[in-house]
Motif scaffolding. Structure first.
Motif, short mmCIF file in Angstrom:
data_model
loop_
_atom_site.label_atom_id
_atom_site.label_comp_id
_atom_site.label_asym_id
_atom_site.label_seq_id
_atom_site.Cartn_x
_atom_site.Cartn_y
_atom_site.Cartn_z
N THR A 1 -4.32 6.06 9.29
CA THR A 1 -5.23 5.17 9.34
C THR A 1 -6.21 5.24 8.30
OG1 THR A 1 -5.26 5.08 11.89
CG2 THR A 1 -7.23 3.95 10.75
N GLU A 2 -6.81 6.29 7.77
CA GLU A 2 -7.55 6.62 6.65
C GLU A 2 -6.77 6.21 5.42
OE1 GLU A 2 -11.08 8.00 6.33
OE2 GLU A 2 -11.01 6.90 7.87
N LEU A 3 -5.55 6.78 5.27
CA LEU A 3 -4.90 6.58 4.02
C LEU A 3 -4.58 4.99 4.04
CD1 LEU A 3 -3.29 7.83 1.64
CD2 LEU A 3 -1.22 7.87 3.49
N LEU A 4 -4.02 4.39 4.86
CA LEU A 4 -3.83 2.93 4.68
C LEU A 4 -5.00 2.03 4.42
CD1 LEU A 4 -1.91 0.51 4.92
CD2 LEU A 4 -2.15 0.65 7.35
N VAL B 1 -3.05 -5.03 8.21
CA VAL B 1 -3.51 -3.69 8.14
C VAL B 1 -4.44 -3.28 9.39
CG1 VAL B 1 -5.19 -2.06 7.01
CG2 VAL B 1 -3.45 -3.36 5.60
N PRO B 2 -5.47 -3.94 9.71
CA PRO B 2 -6.14 -3.62 10.89
C PRO B 2 -5.37 -3.82 12.00
CG PRO B 2 -6.85 -5.90 9.95
CD PRO B 2 -6.01 -5.23 9.04
N ARG B 3 -4.73 -4.77 12.38
CA ARG B 3 -3.67 -4.86 13.54
C ARG B 3 -2.54 -3.74 13.83
NH1 ARG B 3 -2.27 -10.94 15.90
NH2 ARG B 3 -4.17 -11.83 15.42
N LEU B 4 -2.10 -3.30 12.50
CA LEU B 4 -1.20 -2.03 12.66
C LEU B 4 -2.05 -0.91 13.01
CD1 LEU B 4 1.70 -1.00 12.00
CD2 LEU B 4 0.86 -0.36 9.70
N CYS C 1 0.75 -1.10 0.10
CA CYS C 1 -0.12 0.04 -0.06
C CYS C 1 0.96 1.27 -0.06
CB CYS C 1 -1.05 0.01 1.22
SG CYS C 1 -2.38 -1.07 0.90
N ALA C 2 1.86 1.44 0.90
CA ALA C 2 2.85 2.60 0.88
C ALA C 2 3.40 2.69 -0.31
CB ALA C 2 3.64 2.27 2.10
N LEU C 3 3.99 1.66 -0.99
CA LEU C 3 4.90 2.01 -2.22
C LEU C 3 3.71 2.20 -3.38
CD1 LEU C 3 7.45 -0.86 -1.54
CD2 LEU C 3 8.00 1.34 -1.79
N ASP C 4 2.56 1.60 -3.07
CA ASP C 4 1.51 1.94 -4.24
C ASP C 4 1.14 3.47 -4.32
OD1 ASP C 4 0.53 0.30 -6.18
OD2 ASP C 4 -1.08 -0.32 -5.27
N ILE C 5 0.87 3.86 -2.96
CA ILE C 5 0.78 5.70 -2.70
C ILE C 5 1.99 6.34 -3.38
CG2 ILE C 5 0.23 7.04 -1.16
CD1 ILE C 5 -0.98 4.99 0.38
#
Length: 378
Positions: free
Chosen positions: A178-181, A104-107, A35-39
């Motif tokens: 949180t919203e972004l991820l 994702v939810p746990r992070l 997700c982070a690299l995609d963004i």
């Protein structure tokens, strides 16, 4: 004169008398990294035509993005908070022991428990020398903030990121991350990683492929020197032991193919390397198509062909190639990165070398795609 040191030294030579300890190699795969690299890729339009996924895929992503996600992505593109997501994934101790569908939810839950410390956990690593100053700046010291901003004002990634962290409350920072991820994971990963529309493998297939790659590399690392493992994963990058570097973290990724992305942590370096073509999910023919596309995209530029021609005469440094091409160092480095990603060029100790064996495969790759002699076809 010291009898243990050479006595004939030119002004451009140096002697390193330090002792660099060997590093260990660590492996991880996670949808958080994806997700982070995609963004990061999505918010860097200058690189869009170089990405393997192609412009139509990026355009579809934009069209399908909700207004709520678009707002968070716009902010992430301005202040580079996708870097915070990468750092948080590395600093979350439970990541490697947690099944990927729960990452994702746990992070996000972990971020909530660490909200007060979140600016420190989400801040970029600036080196040991700036570490005390960064702590003071994140605690609200205006003099430390001004000092750091002055030091890094020319860094287009670091300065906006620091500025945002300095002026944002921990609660607002957590809400944004949180919203972004979660929104990117829910809205964009099913699209960017395949959909019913194009028949490509979905999220689970991609994540399972990334985890298989991490396990494959762990097996190789069990019987191979660390530097050789890094060289293999990054397609030719030589990373010798360095003082202060105890861990090299290898993270396979699809989002930023064909590029390898480098990140830095206290005591370590991270390489987010492209998942090899033969490890991509789906039919083997897809891997042949991807390999051929990467190869011919790298060859489809006059400047890059000139670089290959100069390298055919022998190994050369970045400075030498910059002089030959008559371009800026950053421009030449970019071209060399694409050639390295295609496997046509290798680099060791700052010296670039043509990979003759890879050149021999240029025609073979096309024949394989077309089903001619030397390939199985599609």
């Amino acid at each position: 004169m010291n009898p243990h040191l050479p006595h004939a030294l030119g002004s451009g030579q140096r002697i390193d008398i330090g002792a660099a300890a060997p590093y260990t190699v660590r492996f991880s795969a996670s949808p958080v990294y994806e997700c982070a690299l995609d963004i990061a890729a999505f918010t860097y339009p200058e690189i869009h035509d170089k990405l393997e996924r192609g412009l139509p895929s990026l355009q579809r992503m934009r069209q399908r993005m909700s207004a709520a996600l678009a707002r968070e992505v716009q902010l992430a593109g301005q202040v580079h908070t996708w870097r915070s997501l990468l750092l948080l994934a590395h600093r979350w101790d439970a990541l490697d022991n947690t099944p990927w569908p729960e990452h994702v939810p746990r992070l996000c839950a972990w971020m909530e428990t660490r909200e007060a410390d979140l600016p420190h956990l989400a801040a970029p690593y600036l080196g040991e020398g700036d570490a005390p100053l960064l702590v003071a700046a994140l605690c609200g010291d205006p003099a430390a903030q001004a000092d750091l901003m002055a030091r890094h004002q020319d860094n287009r990634l670091v300065a906006p990121h620091l500025s945002y962290l300095f002026r944002t409350s921990p609660k607002a920072l957590r809400a944004h991350l949180t919203e972004l991820l979660t929104r990117w994971y829910d809205e964009m990963m099913p699209v960017t990683r395949g959909s019913a529309e194009d028949g490509a493998p979905g999220r689970a297939a991609w994540m399972e492929a990334l985890h298989r790659e991490a396990e494959r590399m762990r097996g190789i690392a069990a019987r191979t020197p660390a530097a050789s493992v890094v060289h293999l994963a990054t397609r030719g990058l030589d990373v010798p032991p360095q003082p202060g570097i105890h861990t090299v973290w290898l993270v396979p990724q699809i989002a930023y193919r064909p590029f390898t992305i480098v990140n830095h942590l206290p005591g370590g370096t991270v390489y987010y390397y492209p998942l090899p073509e033969d490890q991509l999910p789906g039919h083997a023919a897809d891997a042949l198509l991807v390999r051929a596309a990467t190869l011919y995209k790298a060859l489809g530029d006059v400047q890059r062909l000139r670089l290959l021609r100069w390298l055919s005469a022998g190994p050369q440094s970045l400075a030498q190639l910059t002089d030959c091409l008559g371009a800026t160092k950053s421009n030449v480095h970019h071209h060399l990165s694409l050639l390295r990603a295609a496997g046509l060029v290798r680099v060791a100790g700052g010296v670039y070398t043509l990979d003759e064996a890879a050149l021999d495969q240029v025609g073979t790759a096309l024949r394989a795609v077309l089903g001619g002699p030397g390939g199985d076809g599609v």
